[in-house]
Structures are given as C-alpha cells and as structure tokens.
Design an enzyme around this catalytic site. Sequence first.
Site, mmCIF file in Angstrom:
data_model
loop_
_atom_site.group_PDB
_atom_site.id
_atom_site.type_symbol
_atom_site.label_atom_id
_atom_site.label_comp_id
_atom_site.label_asym_id
_atom_site.label_seq_id
_atom_site.Cartn_x
_atom_site.Cartn_y
_atom_site.Cartn_z
ATOM 1 N N GLY A 28 0.781 -1.238 0.000
ATOM 2 C CA GLY A 28 0.000 0.000 0.000
ATOM 3 C C GLY A 28 0.813 1.288 0.000
ATOM 4 O O GLY A 28 0.337 2.325 -0.457
ATOM 5 N N GLU A 45 3.640 4.725 5.470
ATOM 6 C CA GLU A 45 2.392 3.955 5.304
ATOM 7 C C GLU A 45 1.391 4.732 4.473
ATOM 8 O O GLU A 45 1.447 5.954 4.401
ATOM 9 C CB GLU A 45 1.761 3.712 6.690
ATOM 10 N N ASP A 46 0.451 4.019 3.881
ATOM 11 C CA ASP A 46 -0.638 4.704 3.187
ATOM 12 C C ASP A 46 -1.769 5.038 4.157
ATOM 13 O O ASP A 46 -2.354 6.110 4.108
ATOM 14 C CB ASP A 46 -1.166 3.875 2.000
ATOM 15 N N ASP A 67 -5.319 2.324 10.398
ATOM 16 C CA ASP A 67 -6.721 2.134 10.813
ATOM 17 C C ASP A 67 -6.710 1.657 12.266
ATOM 18 O O ASP A 67 -6.702 2.467 13.196
ATOM 19 C CB ASP A 67 -7.383 1.128 9.870
ATOM 20 N N LYS A 80 -7.080 6.949 10.331
ATOM 21 C CA LYS A 80 -8.481 6.724 10.728
ATOM 22 C C LYS A 80 -8.508 6.456 12.225
ATOM 23 O O LYS A 80 -8.623 5.299 12.656
ATOM 24 C CB LYS A 80 -9.032 5.489 10.000
HETATM 25 O O1 LIG Z 1 -3.913 0.016 11.049
HETATM 26 P P1 LIG Z 1 -4.270 -1.345 10.534
HETATM 27 O O2 LIG Z 1 -5.696 -1.732 10.873
HETATM 28 O O3 LIG Z 1 -3.291 -2.393 10.967
HETATM 29 O O4 LIG Z 1 -4.266 -1.273 8.938
HETATM 30 C C1 LIG Z 1 -3.289 -0.651 8.183
HETATM 31 C C2 LIG Z 1 -2.588 -1.628 7.273
HETATM 32 O O5 LIG Z 1 -3.529 -2.233 6.368
HETATM 33 C C3 LIG Z 1 -3.121 -1.980 5.020
HETATM 34 O O6 LIG Z 1 -2.293 -3.009 4.550
HETATM 35 P P2 LIG Z 1 -2.819 -4.419 4.044
HETATM 36 O O7 LIG Z 1 -2.604 -5.457 5.118
HETATM 37 O O8 LIG Z 1 -4.196 -4.274 3.472
HETATM 38 O O9 LIG Z 1 -1.766 -4.758 2.904
HETATM 39 P P3 LIG Z 1 -1.370 -3.916 1.581
HETATM 40 O O10 LIG Z 1 -0.446 -2.803 2.031
HETATM 41 O O11 LIG Z 1 -0.646 -4.914 0.746
HETATM 42 O O12 LIG Z 1 -2.632 -3.393 0.958
HETATM 43 C C4 LIG Z 1 -2.330 -0.695 5.112
HETATM 44 O O13 LIG Z 1 -1.445 -0.539 4.031
HETATM 45 C C5 LIG Z 1 -1.596 -0.857 6.431
HETATM 46 O O14 LIG Z 1 -0.395 -1.583 6.308
#
Ligand SMILES: O=P(O)(O)OC[C@H]1O[C@H](OP(=O)(O)OP(=O)(O)O)[C@H](O)[C@@H]1O
Length: 148
Positions: free
Chosen positions: A50, A105-106, A109, A137
């Site tokens: 991400g 990070e993107d 949450d 978020k």
């Molecule tokens: O704060 P959290 O609830 O832990 O969520 C945040 C994480 O979720 C997403 O990654 P994902 O696991 O979807 O993988 P990706 O980066 O490959 O999309 C995002 O890029 C963060 O790494």
Amino acid sequence: MQKHPLVKEILINKEQINKRAEELATTISAHYEKESPKNNTVIMIGLLKGCIPFMAKFLEYFTYNCETEYMVVSSYLGGTKAHGKPKINLDLNMSVEGEHILIVEDIIDSGVTLDYVKRYLLFKGAADVKIVTLLDKPEGRTAKLSPD
Ligand SMILES: O=P(O)(O)OC[C@H]1O[C@H](OP(=O)(O)OP(=O)(O)O)[C@H](O)[C@@H]1O
C-alpha cells in the site's frame, strides 16, 4: 479524469495528495536536519504494498539523506477485517541497530500493523522509529499508536 468502475466517488484528489506529500516531506526533512541520525542517514521503510504511490510522491520532496527499504506485513489478507496478529512476510535484509527509522504507510486504521512493526524494530535495536502516513483513521484504532 476517468474513474475506475469500482470507484464510486473520489474523496481526496491527486492534487490534494501531492500537496500533503510535499508538506509532510518538507516538515520531516527539517526534523531530521536537527536530529542528526546515525551516519546522517534515515532508513525509510515502506510497508508494501500500500505504501508505494504515497512513498514515491513523498520521496520526490524528501530532502534529507535516506536509504529506502521495504517490508511486507500482512494483517488483512485481501479483506477489510484484520485477522489477528500481523505476519512479517518480507523482513529487512540489514541491521537496524542504532538507526533512525521512518516508516512510510498509506493508511493507519486499527494501528495493529504499525504497532507490531514499530515494536519489532525497537526490539531489533533501532534508536528511533517514527511513522508517516498519508491517511489516518483514529476512529478505527484498537492499538495505542499514533503517527508522528
Ligand atoms: O492500522 P491497521 O488496521 O493495521 O491497517 C493498516 C494496514 O492495512 C493496510 O495493509 P494491508 O494489510 O491491506 O496490505 P497492503 O499494504 O498490501 O494493501 C495498510 O497498508 C496498512 O499496512
């Protein structure tokens, strides 16, 4: 601009994202000018996948000396609900002992992914671990973690 068929509405446009990346990179570069990290180098770690579009933009404006590294940490397995403890699928190929680290990070949450990675890097001997994220978020937060 043409929208992807699955995109209903654009909430934050490209110009806003670029502007925010520039603001963050400028502020954070200035922060490290004062900090003097080991070897005057920041280890910038992107969490794949991400982080990529934001990190590419952020790097355009980041003026402090840095090395880029990547980790793959999965929490969601393609869905939208975390499935428990995050799993490191791709680890760093270097020692972080005494290093100043900036995680890119993107989105944050629940904060569970970042909390896990931050604790892991500190456990491995990093001197300092900071986090920059494009989106936050806080209403989804379950871990005690805030972006810097
Ligand atoms: O704060 P959290 O609830 O832990 O969520 C945040 C994480 O979720 C997403 O990654 P994902 O696991 O979807 O993988 P990706 O980066 O490959 O999309 C995002 O890029 C963060 O790494």
